[in-house]
Design an enzyme around this catalytic site. Sequence first.
Site, PDB file in Angstrom:
ATOM      1  N   THR B 143     -29.095  12.604 -11.776  1.00  0.00           N
ATOM      2  CA  THR B 143     -27.860  12.427 -12.543  1.00  0.00           C
ATOM      3  C   THR B 143     -26.725  12.979 -11.682  1.00  0.00           C
ATOM      4  OG1 THR B 143     -28.273  14.503 -13.733  1.00  0.00           O
ATOM      5  CG2 THR B 143     -28.920  12.476 -14.819  1.00  0.00           C
ATOM      6  N   LYS B 167     -35.523  16.551 -10.701  1.00  0.00           N
ATOM      7  CA  LYS B 167     -34.066  16.412 -10.816  1.00  0.00           C
ATOM      8  C   LYS B 167     -33.544  17.588 -11.614  1.00  0.00           C
ATOM      9  CE  LYS B 167     -31.725  14.924 -13.644  1.00  0.00           C
ATOM     10  NZ  LYS B 167     -30.776  15.694 -14.519  1.00  0.00           N
ATOM     11  N   THR B 178     -39.079  22.604 -15.542  1.00  0.00           N
ATOM     12  CA  THR B 178     -37.693  22.352 -15.195  1.00  0.00           C
ATOM     13  C   THR B 178     -37.221  21.049 -15.796  1.00  0.00           C
ATOM     14  OG1 THR B 178     -36.079  22.359 -13.450  1.00  0.00           O
ATOM     15  CG2 THR B 178     -38.053  21.061 -13.091  1.00  0.00           C
TER      16      THR B 178
END
Lengths: 385, 385
Positions: B143, B167, B178
């Site tokens: 993103t 990511k 994460t």
Amino acid sequence: MISLPSGFHSHVANIGIKDDTDDFVVVAADRPVPTAAVFTKSRFAGASVTLSRAHVADGTSRAVVVISKNSNVATGQQGIDDAAEVAASVAERLDDDAASVLVTSTGVIGRRYPMERVRAGIAAVPNPLTQTDATRAARGMMTTDTVVKLSEATVDGSAARVVGMAKGVGMIEPDMATHISLLFTDADVSSSVLDAVFRRVVDRTFNCVSIDTDTSTSDSSIVMASGAAGAVDLDAFESALYDVCLDLTKQIARDGEGANSLIEVRVDEALDTAQAKRVAKAIVNSPLVKTAVHGGDPNWGRVAMAIGKCSDDTDIDQERVVIRFGTTEVYPRLLDDRALADLSSYMKSDHVVIHVTLSTGGADATVYGCDLSDTYVRFNADYTT
Amino acid sequence: MISLPSGFHSHVANIGIKDDTDDFVVVAADRPVPTAAVFTKSRFAGASVTLSRAHVADGTSRAVVVISKNSNVATGQQGIDDAAEVAASVAERLDDDAASVLVTSTGVIGRRYPMERVRAGIAAVPNPLTQTDATRAARGMMTTDTVVKLSEATVDGSAARVVGMAKGVGMIEPDMATHISLLFTDADVSSSVLDAVFRRVVDRTFNCVSIDTDTSTSDSSIVMASGAAGAVDLDAFESALYDVCLDLTKQIARDGEGANSLIEVRVDEALDTAQAKRVAKAIVNSPLVKTAVHGGDPNWGRVAMAIGKCSDDTDIDQERVVIRFGTTEVYPRLLDDRALADLSSYMKSDHVVIHVTLSTGGADATVYGCDLSDTYVRFNADYTT
């Protein structure tokens, strides 16, 4: 100008700790008076905190000393000896015992006091003290504060007043009291009552502010009662003390380093006060919520994220939570573009209220913080250098 | 280019979620295979997390779908229905059951998927999948990430590989995994072994990174084992999986929003691992420590302050703590001006190690974070607007 309550006098001077602004404050009662205090819980508490905690243990004190722009923290045995010398020397000027003097100190960590200058400054303390200007005393406590933080209230049904002063703009998430706050009253209140009242008030005021989640090693909050105005109704006294402490709390939040906005987070219909405060702190401490307020970014989803962080609160059900900015519901009602634009405008105001209803019970809490700006970062990236 | 392990194929495309970059990824095994996953503990967990948690409960899955730039969080029943439709439609393209497909999604909170475009994108998924480019899949997950986060390792004594992709740059303090990380291996490992190994590894890697203390509503970490490379030594497998996850963890920390430096905090001689991690997190999350590193400000006292915040750890005695930057002791030894200048230079490097010895026991932990910059603030003040 706000004056100290009757029964108190002060001495404010520059003694050259860092620059030529006032950095040395003594406020003394005419005799040892009832005193209550709360201090940081930090495992790296400074020498001033250790000393003051011991000196206030008997519930009375004669004077409080503030040395600004050097915290005397992480300075080892020499720092402890220096703090003891400050208390003893000031006590000598006042013809009293060392154990009757409290010391507070804030500023850079890991540097020793310039003791030659401190000694010269203490030698210049007049006996008796004659100043009564609370505003100048409050200004003498400032380090990186941009405004003087001072507040007063009268105790209903009496001639007694409460005057409070505070300092602190960063390293602020007090875990017992704020950076430094000093409260003075001429109400006649006993040590034990003063202690109980003060702890209740601090828990709802200074312990509800957070600027950056960093807890100071020097937090000290002290109240002294001279008794000069006679007896008071205790509820009226607690109310006046609360008003002063809450006012100072908001002044601290609004003057957070680099901050433009006071953020007030109210959480209600919570399981208990602890849950309400936990959720409110998660919101007011979230860097993403704080930056959104700073930029007027109507990204309310970050409040949902922050509530979600309280993952041990398994009774919180996202289907029953309501999130509002001011009086405008943003969740579960999703906003259209026009409403988002209105929300952006609201978030740019200097007082942003975030109101969350949890629907897990009947308790509530309110906490205070501020936005996070690039100025905060630049300021703290360059502080000692 | 890093390729997927044998037994996996992918499909990566732009389906127009936000702009014209890749935003839709499917990685599928040739048949349902052993899969383990850990998810955010957030009370505002997204619809993708809820769905994937249910679909992986049997320890197997066929495919994982990533939709980027929209998190489908706080979108109510419609969001849940949309996630279910994504899983069912992708499963249909693969001739498999909806329950064999996991979905992950990150991006703005509180906006619904543009379902017409999502449906068109899924209709274009080929059967069978033919791509094997892990780099493109990793890029399709991004993103606001500035770099692709990809890592691979071989399992000693076998032909098996582990390939991981991740990511995440903000809202990063995973509480189970994460933001999104996907691990693929062709090692032949059973569901129950995979789950046990993965939880141990995640606890020492993804759960040790913090960029801004904000825990995502979408954290998902998934590992799939195709078995195509045959049986492996389990210690060698865990070691390879650990290497890949640790490498991704450091890549995430280094790419923190606006960050210039990877901050690695090692705490040793602690009472237990929990205490070591608690103290390390207090340091790596302190805005004042993070800004000091950003500015190369040798204000090491802020590390003392951060340790002090662990006020429930009453066994921590400031007289017995040692603080080092790299190999240089800064406390209790106080630095002279020349040593402070050297410390400033070190703090400006792209990898800063803070090493604290507590002297309370024999346990240790290491956590990873990054500096806090004005760029982080500007970026997050302006994110959705």
